[in-house]
Design an enzyme around this catalytic site. Structure first.
Site, short mmCIF file in Angstrom:
data_model
loop_
_atom_site.label_atom_id
_atom_site.label_comp_id
_atom_site.label_asym_id
_atom_site.label_seq_id
_atom_site.Cartn_x
_atom_site.Cartn_y
_atom_site.Cartn_z
N THR A 98 -14.57 -22.33 -15.90
CA THR A 98 -13.86 -21.07 -15.71
C THR A 98 -12.34 -21.16 -15.73
O THR A 98 -11.75 -22.23 -15.68
CB THR A 98 -14.29 -20.33 -14.42
OG1 THR A 98 -13.82 -21.02 -13.28
CG2 THR A 98 -15.76 -20.17 -14.34
N THR B 92 -15.22 -17.36 -18.17
CA THR B 92 -15.86 -18.67 -18.21
C THR B 92 -16.73 -18.89 -19.44
O THR B 92 -17.23 -17.94 -20.03
CB THR B 92 -16.75 -18.85 -16.96
OG1 THR B 92 -17.30 -20.15 -16.93
CG2 THR B 92 -17.87 -17.82 -16.94
N GLU C 6 -24.08 -20.76 -20.05
CA GLU C 6 -24.18 -19.98 -18.81
C GLU C 6 -25.59 -19.93 -18.23
O GLU C 6 -25.77 -19.69 -17.03
CB GLU C 6 -23.69 -18.56 -19.09
CG GLU C 6 -22.91 -17.97 -17.95
CD GLU C 6 -21.65 -18.77 -17.69
OE1 GLU C 6 -21.52 -19.29 -16.56
OE2 GLU C 6 -20.80 -18.87 -18.57
N ASP D 18 -26.64 -21.59 -14.95
CA ASP D 18 -26.35 -21.04 -13.63
C ASP D 18 -27.60 -20.43 -12.99
O ASP D 18 -27.58 -20.07 -11.81
CB ASP D 18 -25.25 -19.98 -13.72
CG ASP D 18 -23.86 -20.59 -13.59
OD1 ASP D 18 -23.77 -21.79 -13.29
OD2 ASP D 18 -22.87 -19.87 -13.78
N SER E 215 -23.39 -16.04 -10.16
CA SER E 215 -22.10 -16.67 -10.40
C SER E 215 -21.37 -16.88 -9.08
O SER E 215 -21.68 -16.23 -8.08
CB SER E 215 -21.25 -15.77 -11.32
OG SER E 215 -19.92 -16.25 -11.42
N SER E 216 -20.39 -17.79 -9.11
CA SER E 216 -19.49 -17.97 -7.97
C SER E 216 -18.11 -17.38 -8.23
O SER E 216 -17.24 -17.47 -7.35
CB SER E 216 -19.34 -19.47 -7.66
OG SER E 216 -20.56 -20.03 -7.28
N GLY F 139 -13.60 -23.29 -10.80
CA GLY F 139 -14.06 -24.38 -9.95
C GLY F 139 -15.52 -24.36 -9.57
O GLY F 139 -15.90 -24.96 -8.56
N GLY F 140 -16.39 -23.68 -10.34
CA GLY F 140 -17.80 -23.67 -10.00
C GLY F 140 -18.04 -23.07 -8.63
O GLY F 140 -17.39 -22.11 -8.22
#
Length: 617
Positions: free
Chosen positions: A420, A438, A464, A467, A492-493, A519-520
């Site tokens: 991202t 991202t 993606e 995830d 998602s984060s 940063g995940g």
């Protein structure tokens, strides 16, 4: 909001501030004259903090920031600038985001807060067994990522197109000029891009990517090498002229489908109908109150709702923390978070991530607990959760039952998340934007698409779908909310966040802040850290971004290596926490509104761990 100390401003920022407001006019793009090597790719490069008066843009690469700056200077809107920034990021920071990825966009127009969902979706032919091996066990992450299997239907471009129709001021086609120009003239490979290519194991296995990113001997192009991408320029010209259909229908779409489905060892299940049928969504922003310990001002924090877990997790962490003794703790004399504060923060994080694993998924497929996602942020619920924090670490937090919720879902196990980039923008009309974008893992699925193999370059596809939970159910057969399903958007984060003052009558007041990070799963902690630093500790955005990183995803406590004294680490261990010191490379961008000596200013900050800068007038 008064910061405790005004951070040093760069000469460029001061000059821009003293120059006052620039007049707007037609958008005549000018090629930027920026440093060839803005900073090191790893480690730390001090950022000065920036101040502007009229507008500001913060992005992850100076070339992208400059594109947004030129759009704003020409009178463009925040959405206009975000489009220009995104198209340049897809060229100069291809490892993180691009036209074949997704994005969440938060926008404040002064009247309302909008949440635009451009998250990728699972193809219609995908099912919950997508990432299971023949023996029924989940695939190893690298095997799942590399190839066509992990590629979701891209959503960023169509979402930006919809947002532009609602809020654009400049012509859509003009917003592609910076990226097209840079793709044709070439840009100098940055230290960060070079370093990531040096460590990358899979990208050169793709013939198109190998030809573009590496020299004839298989070595990454060196820092400063002028890299041209004529294929990307050609694709962008099509999108500029015809809109998102140029990407999601016709020859480019067919090239994407072929790349995914014809992968020799790990094909996917993408169709032309999947691409053509993609629709962005307008969602209701998820807002909650936060009482500042610095000035007793109540703020309204607005973030992205599910399928993002960001707003809920950030709100839960800060809300639970506010109900503990940690709420009254300040940084130590060196400006670092204390061991006691870190203890309460990380215990709150365990509880937030337990709820995240239990409940959060695409709301078109999963019902929120108690009928509303706000039950997870209700003050009474957070107060009850805070009571679970004792003198010794709970080790592993358990999900709660908000609104007396009962669920048949199983918690999702921890899984790798990456990738991202983040953009924060405020325009001359006071519109504010926070967009996190991202392609997921570093260089996505490591598949580069071209419509003409004779032409160098192209664009990278996302991964993606990783995830989603690889396992569709737990050992007892209970389904996992975030399992793969056709047409579903993976959890998602990403945490694009807008913060406002809250008036005494309960109404939303003026904008205070736009922030977010890559940063995940750690995006949640990077964003929470920055919000806490600005709102609770009275810092400027640059000071808050500069704070050491830390976090907990309901396991070991993570601390940014070489940033905390040994006594802090030992104090956490004494309280029962397993501590791991590690590299935690955030990429925060933030812009805040403040008043200094009677002058209202935008203060901007960019992460010293990456290449971002802030520009504005």
């Amino acid at each position: 909001m008064q910061p405790t100390r005004l951070f040093a401003l760069s000469a460029v920022a001061l000059a821009a501030l003293l120059a006052g407001c620039a007049s707007s006019g037609p958008f005549n793009y000018t090629a930027p004259n920026l440093p060839a090597q803005p900073e090191g790719a790893s480690g730390w490069t001090d950022k000065p903090g920036w101040a502007t008066e009229k507008f500001a843009v913060a992005a992850a690469n100076p070339l992208a920031t400059d594109a947004g700056y030129q759009v704003l200077k020409a009178g463009g809107s925040a959405v206009d600038a975000a489009i220009a920034v995104q198209m340049v990021l897809g060229l100069v920071e291809p490892q993180s985001s691009g036209i074949a990825g997704g994005a969440f966009l938060m926008l404040s127009t002064g009247r309302e807060v909008e949440a635009w969902d451009g998250r990728e979706t699972a193809p219609a032919a995908a099912d919950e067994k997508l990432f299971l091996q023949a023996d029924g066990k989940p695939m190893p992450f690298p095997e799942a990522v590399v190839g066509g299997r992990s590629v979701g239907v891209p959503g960023a471009v169509r979402m930006l197109e919809a947002a532009h129709k609602a809020h654009g001021k400049l012509a859509w086609a003009d917003l592609f000029k910076p990226a097209v120009d840079l793709a044709e003239r070439g840009f100098q490979v940055s230290p960060r891009l070079n370093t990531l290519l040096q460590s990358e194991k899979f990208l050169k296995n793709d013939p198109v990517a190998a030809k573009y990113f590496y020299d004839a001997s298989g070595q990454p192009w060196p820092v400063g090498h002028v890299l041209k991408n004529p294929e990307y320029a050609e694709v962008l010209r099509g999108i500029a002229a015809r809109g998102s259909v140029a990407l999601l229908e016709g020859p480019v779409a067919q090239a994407i489908v072929n790349k995914v489905n014809q992968h020799p060892t790990n094909p996917g299940k993408l169709s032309m109908a999947d691409l053509a049928g993609y629709q962005p969504k307008r969602r209701t922003a998820l807002c909650h109150d936060l009482l500042s310990q610095a000035n007793q001002q109540t703020y309204q924090v607005c973030g992205f709702p599910p399928p993002s877990s960001g707003a809920i997790a950030v709100g839960q962490i800060l809300g639970i923390l506010g109900q503990t003794p940690g709420a009254r703790l300040k940084p130590d004399a060196a400006g670092l978070p204390t061991a006691d504060w870190l203890y309460f923060y990380n215990e709150a994080a365990r509880l937030a991530f337990a709820d995240r694993a239990q409940y959060v998924a695409d709301p078109d497929f999963v019902q929120p607990p108690g009928g509303s996602w706000s039950t997870l942020l209700a003050p009474g619920y957070l107060a009850d959760r805070a009571k679970l924090i004792g003198a010794q670490s709970m080790k592993v937090g358990q999900p709660g039952q908000p609104g007396a919720a009962k669920t048949s879902y199983a918690p999702m196990a921890n899984q790798i998340e990456y990738g991202t980039s983040h953009i924060s923008i405020v325009d001359a009309d006071g519109n504010a934007l926070a967009m996190t974008t991202t392609i997921e893992d570093q260089f996505g699925s490591r598949q580069m698409v071209t419509t003409n193999p004779a032409r160098s370059g192209g664009f990278l596809l996302n991964n993606e779908l990783t995830d989603f939970s690889f396992a569709p159910a737990d050992a007892q057969g209970r389904p996992i909310a975030n399992r793969v399903q056709p047409g579903k958007r993976p959890r998602s984060s990403m945490s694009p966040t807008l913060v406002f003052e809250k008036a005494a009558d309960g109404q939303r007041g003026p904008l205070v802040m736009s922030a977010g990070s890559p940063g995940g799963a750690l995006i949640i902690h990077y964003t929470a850290k920055t919000l806490n630093g600005v709102l609770n500790w009275g810092m400027t955005p640059q000071q808050a971004i500069d704070l050491p990183n830390f976090g907990n995803t309901n396991g070991p406590t993570m601390l940014e290596e070489k940033k905390f004294p040994p006594a802090t680490v030992e104090a956490l261990r004494v309280r029962g926490a397993e501590v791991r010191e590690m590299n935690m490379t955030s990429g925060l961008q933030a812009i805040t509104r403040t008043e200094i000596h009677g002058k209202k200013l935008w203060l901007g900050g960019a992460d010293p761990r990456r290449e971002g800068v802030v520009m504005g007038d």
